[in-house]
Design a protein around this motif. Structure first.
Motif, short mmCIF file in Angstrom:
data_model
loop_
_atom_site.label_atom_id
_atom_site.label_comp_id
_atom_site.label_asym_id
_atom_site.label_seq_id
_atom_site.Cartn_x
_atom_site.Cartn_y
_atom_site.Cartn_z
N UNK A 1 0.86 -1.12 0.07
CA UNK A 1 -0.10 0.00 -0.02
C UNK A 1 0.79 1.13 0.01
N UNK A 2 2.00 1.25 0.87
CA UNK A 2 2.87 2.25 1.08
C UNK A 2 3.43 2.46 -0.41
N UNK A 3 4.07 1.62 -1.04
CA UNK A 3 4.70 1.74 -2.20
C UNK A 3 3.70 2.30 -3.42
N UNK A 4 2.48 1.69 -3.38
CA UNK A 4 1.60 1.97 -4.37
C UNK A 4 1.44 3.65 -4.45
N UNK A 5 1.07 4.07 -2.97
CA UNK A 5 0.62 5.48 -2.77
C UNK A 5 1.79 6.20 -3.05
N UNK B 1 2.12 9.30 -6.29
CA UNK B 1 2.43 10.76 -6.05
C UNK B 1 1.79 11.30 -4.97
N UNK B 2 1.24 10.50 -4.01
CA UNK B 2 0.45 10.79 -2.66
C UNK B 2 1.15 11.21 -1.64
N UNK B 3 2.49 11.44 -1.70
CA UNK B 3 3.19 11.51 -0.75
C UNK B 3 3.38 13.09 -0.66
N UNK C 1 6.13 12.22 3.34
CA UNK C 1 5.26 11.31 4.38
C UNK C 1 3.67 11.55 3.60
N UNK C 2 3.07 10.32 4.02
CA UNK C 2 1.51 10.52 3.49
C UNK C 2 0.88 9.98 5.05
N UNK C 3 -0.10 10.96 5.44
CA UNK C 3 -0.69 10.70 6.80
C UNK C 3 -1.92 9.92 6.73
N UNK D 1 -0.47 8.59 12.69
CA UNK D 1 0.43 7.91 12.14
C UNK D 1 0.57 8.36 10.51
N UNK D 2 1.78 8.25 10.08
CA UNK D 2 1.97 8.39 8.53
C UNK D 2 2.75 7.32 8.03
N UNK D 3 2.63 7.17 6.83
CA UNK D 3 3.66 6.42 5.93
C UNK D 3 5.19 7.45 5.73
#
Ligand code: OGA
Ligand code: MN
Length: 215
Positions: free
Chosen positions: A42-46, A50-52, A75-77, A114-116
């Motif tokens: 999920x983290x990788x896909x986001x 370009x979601x970070x 980061x992505x919250x 929490x964030x990625x």
């Protein structure tokens, strides 16, 4: 899958002992593999979508600043009301941990944010404390890593400084932790100075969060 007791109580006990004795602790194989792998994906896909965003310092919406000389990660919250199935399982896991901390350390933590995070090659986060002076105090920082086959030469270690009243020792005693897949680290947000050393050639991936007391 049973979502209630995902981590064994001996792992929680090890973490609590570490927090009590030295202010930080680490365990490996924190999540069941399927959950860890899915979160990593999920983290990788986001990130690829370009979601970070570039990470900053300070409080969101209050005194937040972009300071690339201090930290250069992305980061992505996570949105507590829009968690995916696997993010929810992670929160459940953290919730079990939170309950144990409240019991054993006599705290009344009631909230988690929490964030990625991704540290691209050469990025870092200079020595800091995680605590902000706010009504939503951060007490325990929680980090879970997603980097398969991460080696010493990949850099990106988490450097933890000893919690010590003696000013001389403060900058000396330190431990470097490799951010390997499914390794979990927690520390007292107000007490433990730490930094992320520059990573070398690979993206360094993690989920970082804070157990808080909202008053
Ligand atoms: C942070 C932090 C440590 C790590 O995000 O505040 O210190 O190992 N992260 O990623
Ligand atoms: Mn930190």
């Amino acid at each position: 899958m049973n979502s209630i007791n995902l981590i064994e109580s001996d792992k929680i006990n090890l973490l609590i002992d570490g927090l009590t004795e030295k202010g930080w602790a680490t365990v490996d194989d924190f999540l069941p593999l399927e959950i860890a792998n899915s979160l990593r994906k999920e983290l990788n896909d986001e990130f690829e979508k370009g979601e970070f965003d570039k990470a900053g310092i300070g409080r969101r919406g209050v005194d937040w600043q972009l300071r690339p000389e201090i930290r250069s990660d992305y980061v992505k919250w996570l949105q507590p009301n829009q968690l995916t199935e696997f993010q929810q399982l992670y929160w459940t896991q953290i919730d079990n941990f939170k309950q144990a901390i409240n019991q054993e350390l006599y705290l009344s933590l009631n909230n988690f944010e929490s964030h990625f995070a991704i540290y691209p090659p050469k990025s870092f986060y200079k020595k800091h404390l995680d605590h902000h002076q706010t009504a939503q105090r951060r007490f325990i920082s929680c980090i879970l890593y997603f980097n398969q086959d991460w080696k010493k030469e990949d850099g990106g270690e988490l450097r933890i400084y000893a919690q010590d009243d003696n000013e001389d020792n403060k900058n000396k005693a330190q431990t470097d932790i490799l951010p390997i897949f499914n390794r979990f680290v927690c520390m007292r947000s107000e007490l433990i100075w730490h930094e992320v050393l520059p990573s070398e050639k690979r993206n360094r991936m993690s989920i970082t969060g804070w157990l808080r007391r909202e008053i």
